[in-house]
Design an enzyme around this catalytic site. Sequence first.
Site, mmCIF file in Angstrom:
data_model
loop_
_atom_site.group_PDB
_atom_site.id
_atom_site.type_symbol
_atom_site.label_atom_id
_atom_site.label_comp_id
_atom_site.label_asym_id
_atom_site.label_seq_id
_atom_site.Cartn_x
_atom_site.Cartn_y
_atom_site.Cartn_z
ATOM 1 C CD GLU A 137 -4.617 -12.713 45.514
ATOM 2 O OE1 GLU A 137 -5.232 -13.440 44.713
ATOM 3 O OE2 GLU A 137 -5.126 -11.716 46.043
ATOM 4 C CB THR A 189 -6.715 -8.302 39.136
ATOM 5 O OG1 THR A 189 -7.893 -8.446 39.930
ATOM 6 C CG2 THR A 189 -5.650 -7.638 39.970
HETATM 7 N N1 HSE Z 1 -4.007 -4.227 45.237
HETATM 8 C C1 HSE Z 1 -4.538 -5.019 44.149
HETATM 9 C C2 HSE Z 1 -4.879 -4.104 42.994
HETATM 10 C C3 HSE Z 1 -5.761 -5.735 44.646
HETATM 11 O O1 HSE Z 1 -5.489 -3.060 43.239
HETATM 12 O O2 HSE Z 1 -4.530 -4.419 41.854
HETATM 13 C C4 HSE Z 1 -6.405 -6.601 43.621
HETATM 14 O O3 HSE Z 1 -7.520 -7.224 44.226
#
Ligand code: HSE
Length: 318
Positions: A137, A189
Site C-alpha cells: 500500500e 489514491t
Molecule cells: N482509506 C484509504 C483512503 C483507502 O480512503 O485513502 C484507499 O483505498
Amino acid sequence: MVPSNQWIKIKAPATVANMVCGFDILGFAVNDPYDEMEMRWVARTEQEPSIVIINLDEYNLPTEPEKNVAGAALLALLEEYDKTNIKFEVKINKRIKPGSGVGSSAASSAGAVVGANYLLGNIFSKDDLVRFAMNGEKVASGVKHADNIAPCIFGGVTLVRSIFPLEIVTLPSPELFVTIVHPQIEVRTADARSILRQKVLLKDAIKQWGNIAGLVAGLMKSDYDLIGRSLEDVIIEPVRSILIPGFDALKLSCKQAGALGGGISGSGPSIFMLSKTDEIAKAVEKEMHELYAGMNLPHHTYVTTINQKGVEILADFI
Ligand code: HSE
C-alpha cells in the site's frame, strides 16, 4: 512447506475501505471482483533476484519488486524469513482494475503474502501478513494503511483499532448485499488523500465517532436501520465527492431505491451501497446504470455479497 516448483493458485478479493465513516480504519471484502494469482518457490543462487513478477493482464504494472505492490509486500516478508536461498515466482492476473477504489493494490499485496506463507508452511500469523502487505500500500499510495489489506486477508468486516502497533478486530455482520458502480475515470489514491484537510472541527469529529460506533454496534446487533443511519461521513466525503461525477444524485436515487446507505468506496471513484436484500441491491444497480448512462459515462457495476474467507488458496498443485 510446499515442495519447490509446485505452483499454487490464489484468489484475492476486492475490498471496500472506509465503509463511509471509518476513514482508514473500517473495511470489508466482497465476493466479486477478485484477482487471480499463481505462485511457486524455487531454489535461488546468490546472483538471482528473490522475486520474479509476471503480469498476465493488460495493465503493464511495474515488475521490479520494489515498485510492484506484491513485490514490496514479499520483500517485507522475506526480511523476516531466516533463509535466503529461495525465490518466489508470481503470476498476476488482475481482474480488479487498478485505481478503481476497490482495493486493487491490496488484493495483489495480500494475495502475494498469503500465497508465500502457504508455500512456506504457514509460519506467519495473519497480523504478520497484514504488516508485510502494508508495504505494498505504501508503494501504491505513499501511506501504509490497512483498511483494505485487513479485510482482504481476514475476510468479512474488519476494524483497524491501531496501526502501530497493529491491532485488527474482526467484526460480525448480518447478511448484506453490496452494489458497486465503477465509473471509468481514474482517481489516484495519493491525489484523493492530498486534497484532504489535516484538521477537523470538534463538532464534526463528534458526529463522525458517533457514526463509527453506531455502525459497529449496528453490525454486531444486526440492526439494519442503525447501520443505514450510521453510513454518514461529515469529514472526508464532502471533500472527495467533488472528484466523482453525479455523486450526490446517485446516492440519493440509490437510497430512494431502498439502499440502507453507502458512499465512496475507498478513495474512489467507485461508489458502493449496502442493501438488505438481493432484489434491492439489483434495483440500486439499475439506478446506477440509469444515472451514468444518462451522463454518457462508461461504468461497470457489481452486485455481490460480503466475502467471509479473505484470500483463498484455490488448488494445491497445478
Ligand atoms: N482509506 C484509504 C483512503 C483507502 O480512503 O485513502 C484507499 O483505498
